[in-house]
Design a protein around this motif. Sequence first.
Motif, PDB file in Angstrom:
ATOM      1  N   SER A  76       0.832  -1.193   0.000  1.00 31.82           N
ATOM      2  CA  SER A  76       0.000   0.000   0.000  1.00 31.82           C
ATOM      3  C   SER A  76       0.873   1.253   0.000  1.00 31.82           C
ATOM      4  O   SER A  76       1.734   1.406   0.864  1.00 31.82           O
ATOM      5  N   PHE A  97      -8.878  -0.653   1.809  1.00 32.50           N
ATOM      6  CA  PHE A  97      -8.609  -1.527   0.666  1.00 32.50           C
ATOM      7  C   PHE A  97      -9.917  -2.010   0.046  1.00 32.50           C
ATOM      8  O   PHE A  97     -10.814  -2.467   0.758  1.00 32.50           O
ATOM      9  N   VAL A 135      -5.852  -0.282   5.769  1.00 38.50           N
ATOM     10  CA  VAL A 135      -4.458  -0.643   5.505  1.00 38.50           C
ATOM     11  C   VAL A 135      -3.542   0.496   5.913  1.00 38.50           C
ATOM     12  O   VAL A 135      -3.943   1.663   5.935  1.00 38.50           O
ATOM     13  N   LEU A 176      -0.266  -6.066   0.292  1.00 40.71           N
ATOM     14  CA  LEU A 176      -1.653  -6.254  -0.114  1.00 40.71           C
ATOM     15  C   LEU A 176      -1.837  -7.561  -0.885  1.00 40.71           C
ATOM     16  O   LEU A 176      -2.750  -8.324  -0.612  1.00 40.71           O
TER      17      LEU A 176
END
Length: 179
Positions: free
Chosen positions: A106, A112, A167, A173
């Motif tokens: 990220s 997210f 996040v 991710l």
Amino acid sequence: MQLDLNQLRELLADLDKTNISELTLKSADFELTVRKEVSPGSQTLSPVETLLTAAGVGSQLVSSPVIPTAVVAPVGGTLTTETPATPSAPTPPPLSPESKWVEITSPMVGTFYRSPAPDEPPFVAIGDRISTGQSVCIIEAMKLMNEIEAEFSGQVMEILIQNGSPVEYGQPLIKIKPD
């Protein structure tokens, strides 16, 4: 909250004896952040970095490195001190297929999302092949939708974050097996 120099010294000494790597204390008058790092393959701690901001005036206090010593007194001899030897680094485990995977991380703090809209299919799924520049997810930050693009091509191996989860900056991710 009042904190004098002796209390600060005691706090740093006590913190140095623990496995805590970062501590932040905040009040209306000041903010105190203490960080320490343990270098790989060694038990010696790097200098403890301390940032003290009191009522808008910042001063930085840095302590010296903590190096454990032992006092050795041979019978009938004089006192000497020795620094213990650094233990040898453990042998690394054999490489797994996962070690060749790369992560899409990220670039910001936010939320997210796997798809461009709730009623649309996700950008990518496990097993999909992606190419450089392809959108793989969205990070919403401050009501702005930021499409995250792949910086390399490969196959999606894992999606590490649940849809709609918060996040942090730099948080992995998606894991990709690069081409």
